[in-house]
Design a protein around this motif. Structure first.
Motif, PDB file in Angstrom:
ATOM      1  N   LYS A 336       0.851  -1.186   0.000  1.00  0.00           N
ATOM      2  CA  LYS A 336       0.000   0.000   0.000  1.00  0.00           C
ATOM      3  C   LYS A 336       0.891   1.241   0.000  1.00  0.00           C
ATOM      4  O   LYS A 336       1.823   1.342   0.793  1.00  0.00           O
ATOM      5  N   ILE A 337       0.574   2.168  -0.889  1.00  0.00           N
ATOM      6  CA  ILE A 337       1.402   3.357  -1.077  1.00  0.00           C
ATOM      7  C   ILE A 337       0.531   4.602  -0.956  1.00  0.00           C
ATOM      8  O   ILE A 337      -0.561   4.660  -1.517  1.00  0.00           O
ATOM      9  N   ALA A 338       1.029   5.589  -0.210  1.00  0.00           N
ATOM     10  CA  ALA A 338       0.312   6.853  -0.057  1.00  0.00           C
ATOM     11  C   ALA A 338       1.143   7.985  -0.642  1.00  0.00           C
ATOM     12  O   ALA A 338       2.379   7.969  -0.581  1.00  0.00           O
ATOM     13  N   MET A 339       0.449   8.963  -1.211  1.00  0.00           N
ATOM     14  CA  MET A 339       1.121  10.124  -1.787  1.00  0.00           C
ATOM     15  C   MET A 339       1.571  11.071  -0.685  1.00  0.00           C
ATOM     16  O   MET A 339       0.762  11.583   0.081  1.00  0.00           O
ATOM     17  N   GLY A 340       2.867  11.298  -0.606  1.00  0.00           N
ATOM     18  CA  GLY A 340       3.405  12.274   0.339  1.00  0.00           C
ATOM     19  C   GLY A 340       4.426  13.142  -0.354  1.00  0.00           C
ATOM     20  O   GLY A 340       5.334  12.637  -1.020  1.00  0.00           O
ATOM     21  N   SER A 341       4.304  14.434  -0.209  1.00  0.00           N
ATOM     22  CA  SER A 341       5.214  15.355  -0.897  1.00  0.00           C
ATOM     23  C   SER A 341       6.472  15.655  -0.094  1.00  0.00           C
ATOM     24  O   SER A 341       7.489  16.026  -0.654  1.00  0.00           O
ATOM     25  N   ASP A 342       6.393  15.526   1.235  1.00  0.00           N
ATOM     26  CA  ASP A 342       7.449  16.009   2.137  1.00  0.00           C
ATOM     27  C   ASP A 342       7.710  17.489   1.870  1.00  0.00           C
ATOM     28  O   ASP A 342       8.854  17.964   1.934  1.00  0.00           O
ATOM     29  N   ALA A 343       6.643  18.224   1.568  1.00  0.00           N
ATOM     30  CA  ALA A 343       6.777  19.633   1.193  1.00  0.00           C
ATOM     31  C   ALA A 343       7.345  20.467   2.335  1.00  0.00           C
ATOM     32  O   ALA A 343       6.907  20.379   3.478  1.00  0.00           O
ATOM     33  N   VAL A 344       8.338  21.280   1.984  1.00  0.00           N
ATOM     34  CA  VAL A 344       8.915  22.275   2.879  1.00  0.00           C
ATOM     35  C   VAL A 344       9.105  23.568   2.102  1.00  0.00           C
ATOM     36  O   VAL A 344       9.283  23.553   0.885  1.00  0.00           O
ATOM     37  N   PHE A 345       9.042  24.696   2.790  1.00  0.00           N
ATOM     38  CA  PHE A 345       9.375  26.001   2.226  1.00  0.00           C
ATOM     39  C   PHE A 345       8.686  26.238   0.870  1.00  0.00           C
ATOM     40  O   PHE A 345       7.470  26.275   0.805  1.00  0.00           O
ATOM     41  N   THR A 346       9.447  26.340  -0.216  1.00  0.00           N
ATOM     42  CA  THR A 346       8.853  26.638  -1.525  1.00  0.00           C
ATOM     43  C   THR A 346       8.309  25.401  -2.224  1.00  0.00           C
ATOM     44  O   THR A 346       7.887  25.483  -3.383  1.00  0.00           O
ATOM     45  N   GLY A 347       8.293  24.262  -1.539  1.00  0.00           N
ATOM     46  CA  GLY A 347       7.744  23.048  -2.142  1.00  0.00           C
ATOM     47  C   GLY A 347       6.232  23.002  -2.144  1.00  0.00           C
ATOM     48  O   GLY A 347       5.638  22.176  -2.858  1.00  0.00           O
ATOM     49  N   PHE A 348       5.597  23.870  -1.367  1.00  0.00           N
ATOM     50  CA  PHE A 348       4.136  23.889  -1.366  1.00  0.00           C
ATOM     51  C   PHE A 348       3.640  24.464  -2.690  1.00  0.00           C
ATOM     52  O   PHE A 348       4.180  25.434  -3.208  1.00  0.00           O
ATOM     53  N   GLY A 349       2.624  23.828  -3.220  1.00  0.00           N
ATOM     54  CA  GLY A 349       2.175  24.124  -4.573  1.00  0.00           C
ATOM     55  C   GLY A 349       2.632  23.050  -5.540  1.00  0.00           C
ATOM     56  O   GLY A 349       2.131  22.947  -6.662  1.00  0.00           O
ATOM     57  N   GLU A 350       3.583  22.214  -5.094  1.00  0.00           N
ATOM     58  CA  GLU A 350       4.042  21.063  -5.879  1.00  0.00           C
ATOM     59  C   GLU A 350       3.637  19.761  -5.178  1.00  0.00           C
ATOM     60  O   GLU A 350       4.208  18.695  -5.455  1.00  0.00           O
ATOM     61  N   ASN A 351       2.646  19.841  -4.315  1.00  0.00           N
ATOM     62  CA  ASN A 351       2.276  18.708  -3.454  1.00  0.00           C
ATOM     63  C   ASN A 351       1.962  17.417  -4.194  1.00  0.00           C
ATOM     64  O   ASN A 351       2.200  16.336  -3.671  1.00  0.00           O
ATOM     65  N   THR A 352       1.400  17.523  -5.398  1.00  0.00           N
ATOM     66  CA  THR A 352       0.897  16.320  -6.073  1.00  0.00           C
ATOM     67  C   THR A 352       1.804  15.789  -7.175  1.00  0.00           C
ATOM     68  O   THR A 352       1.447  14.839  -7.875  1.00  0.00           O
ATOM     69  N   ARG A 353       2.990  16.356  -7.321  1.00  0.00           N
ATOM     70  CA  ARG A 353       3.884  15.896  -8.391  1.00  0.00           C
ATOM     71  C   ARG A 353       4.347  14.456  -8.189  1.00  0.00           C
ATOM     72  O   ARG A 353       4.770  13.783  -9.134  1.00  0.00           O
ATOM     73  N   GLU A 354       4.246  13.962  -6.965  1.00  0.00           N
ATOM     74  CA  GLU A 354       4.583  12.574  -6.669  1.00  0.00           C
ATOM     75  C   GLU A 354       3.753  11.599  -7.501  1.00  0.00           C
ATOM     76  O   GLU A 354       4.215  10.503  -7.836  1.00  0.00           O
ATOM     77  N   LEU A 355       2.520  11.992  -7.847  1.00  0.00           N
ATOM     78  CA  LEU A 355       1.636  11.096  -8.596  1.00  0.00           C
ATOM     79  C   LEU A 355       2.223  10.689  -9.938  1.00  0.00           C
ATOM     80  O   LEU A 355       1.990   9.565 -10.412  1.00  0.00           O
ATOM     81  N   GLU A 356       2.967  11.560 -10.560  1.00  0.00           N
ATOM     82  CA  GLU A 356       3.581  11.242 -11.847  1.00  0.00           C
ATOM     83  C   GLU A 356       4.609  10.114 -11.695  1.00  0.00           C
ATOM     84  O   GLU A 356       4.722   9.233 -12.561  1.00  0.00           O
ATOM     85  N   TRP A 357       5.350  10.127 -10.597  1.00  0.00           N
ATOM     86  CA  TRP A 357       6.306   9.048 -10.334  1.00  0.00           C
ATOM     87  C   TRP A 357       5.587   7.712 -10.167  1.00  0.00           C
ATOM     88  O   TRP A 357       6.093   6.660 -10.585  1.00  0.00           O
ATOM     89  N   PHE A 358       4.414   7.746  -9.550  1.00  0.00           N
ATOM     90  CA  PHE A 358       3.667   6.506  -9.328  1.00  0.00           C
ATOM     91  C   PHE A 358       3.257   5.865 -10.648  1.00  0.00           C
ATOM     92  O   PHE A 358       3.341   4.647 -10.805  1.00  0.00           O
ATOM     93  N   VAL A 359       2.813   6.687 -11.580  1.00  0.00           N
ATOM     94  CA  VAL A 359       2.431   6.152 -12.895  1.00  0.00           C
ATOM     95  C   VAL A 359       3.666   5.621 -13.630  1.00  0.00           C
ATOM     96  O   VAL A 359       3.622   4.555 -14.257  1.00  0.00           O
ATOM     97  N   LYS A 360       4.773   6.335 -13.543  1.00  0.00           N
ATOM     98  CA  LYS A 360       6.009   5.854 -14.162  1.00  0.00           C
ATOM     99  C   LYS A 360       6.457   4.517 -13.570  1.00  0.00           C
ATOM    100  O   LYS A 360       7.092   3.710 -14.236  1.00  0.00           O
TER     101      LYS A 360
END
Length: 434
Positions: A336-360
């Motif tokens: 089971k895998i959950a989407m986590g961005s580990d967003a810090v500082f200027t990483g907010f707004g890129e929260n969901t980019r992890e989803l692209e890695w999952f499809v790859k």
């Protein structure tokens, strides 16, 4: 637009297929309609061209009925009767998906670009109350990505508790927060007794989770040496579980992850070079993997902000490759895998980019979406309230332009409208067309 009419409750139930087939839908409709004093501002009818409910169904020409912060009805436009007092929101141009869950954030990590210092050094000089106030920008950027709920895994000075409570009170705009407070790290806490005491302190302060750093590795440091023993991790797990809470273990390497799985951790964060036996055990025990592959891609891409040289960037890039290889193994092992961005500082707004890695890594777009909806909800123990569009659930709904079941980039790049708990938080549907 479907005409709004007023009908007796028996007629509504008879003419609503969802009400006939779903006991929970009937119960919530009864509860809702029993309150005759409901003001019209609390009742909303949302119209979508398509709706993906997060539970395996796709509805064309869908209507969602909301009362206050909960969903009370869902169905096809021609089959569901809309109450006369409902506020109509026409989103027929868009596809509805459940509000997204970011499983790993650090919401209070804020960087003021107008002030001197890199993000890390500046963070050590700003007062906690100022950080919490400024972090509203991080919260807003997260909402704009469709993230309506986050698990926050680390903040000092009780900042995450304060931010969570301010959002819950409606005094601050942001995603619903489940927080771990301050994490257990080897430089601060050593030995079983101290681990237990520190974990108990976080719970007493109001932590929803316990976070333990099971290895080295953070920022440009991509080492993964195990720091806590199995016995110490087990002590943290026991404290958390006794209180009805859960344990997240950070491990950049395989050894800390392996020990954490055996110790009873509920989620494993980041881990690379994980062996097959560990992933098999995780799959068997339902332990959730939060790989955060994109996080180190983010650090490398923002190297100027952090002052990282070519050596640091090389290390980060190599770690991403190792992280991705572990992700592919986890997908094949049905972890089971959950989407986590580990967003810090200027990483907010890129929260969901992890989803692209999952499809790859081999997931379908639908499976990738589940990592940020139903799996995220399961991780939080909120399977009946979050992660789906269904009667009784929180009215956390996102409108996207396109078909996310064919292209996951629709979720990443085409969020146009966001509702959290029945309130419209983001509305870009009226923006000028490019």
């Amino acid at each position: 637009m479907t005409k709004s009419v007023s009908l007796p409750i028996s007629t509504i139930l008879l003419r609503t297929p969802v009400g006939m087939k779903n006991f929970r839908a009937i119960a919530f409709l009864l509860l809702w309609l029993a309150h005759s004093a409901v003001v019209s501002a609390q009742v909303k009818a949302l119209y979508f061209g398509e709706l993906i409910d997060g539970l395996g169904k796709k509805i064309t020409n869908a209507v969602v009925i909301i009362n206050a912060d909960r969903i009370v009805g869902i169905g096809k436009e021609k089959e569901l009767i809309v109450p006369t007092n409902a506020e109509i929101i026409d989103l027929r141009e868009y596809t509805a998906i459940p509000g997204l869950i970011d499983a790993h954030t650090h919401m209070t990590y804020y960087w003021d670009k107008t002030r001197p210092g890199d993000p890390w050094s500046q963070g050590r000089t700003v007062q906690p109350a100022v950080k919490v106030f400024l972090a509203q920008e991080n919260a807003k950027k997260s909402l704009e990505t469709g993230v309506t709920t986050v698990r926050d895994l680390g903040a000092g000075d009780n900042m995450s508790f304060a931010m969570r409570d301010l959002i819950d009170r409606g005094a601050m705009k942001g995603p619903r927060m489940f927080v771990a407070g301050q994490g257990l790290s080897i430089g601060r806490v050593k030995g079983i007794a101290d681990v237990q005491q520190f974990a108990e302190k976080q719970l007493a302060l109001g932590a929803d989770w316990i976070k333990l750093f099971g290895s080295t590795g953070s920022a440009k440091d991509v080492t993964g040496f195990q720091t806590y023993s199995y016995e110490e991790m087990k002590a943290a797990a026991e404290v958390a579980h006794k209180a009805g809470k859960r344990l997240a273990v950070h491990s950049y390497g395989p050894d800390g992850a392996k020990a954490a799985v055996k110790a009873g951790a509920n989620t494993i964060e980041h881990a690379t070079d994980v062996d097959d036996s560990t992933f098999i055990e995780m799959a068997q025990r339902g332990i959730i993997y939060v790989p955060t592959v994109d996080h180190n891609r983010y650090y490398a891409a923002h190297k100027e902000e952090y002052g990282y040289d070519s050596t640091a960037v090389f290390g980060l890039t190599l770690f991403v490759k190792r992280n991705f290889e572990s992700l592919k193994k986890a997908v094949k092992a049905h972890v089971k895998i959950a989407m986590g961005s580990d967003a810090v500082f200027t990483g907010f707004g890129e929260n969901t980019r992890e989803l692209e890695w999952f499809v790859k890594a081999g997931m379908t777009p639908e499976q990738a979406l589940q990592t940020a909806t139903t799996t995220g909800a399961e991780m939080l123990g909120k399977e009946k309230e979050l992660g789906a569009i269904a009667p009784g659930y929180y009215a956390d709904i996102v409108a996207v332009k396109g078909n996310p079941l064919k292209d996951i980039n629709v979720v990443i790049q085409q969020v146009k409208w966001v509702m959290k708990g029945g309130k419209v938080e983001i509305d870009k549907t009226k923006a000028p067309k490019q």
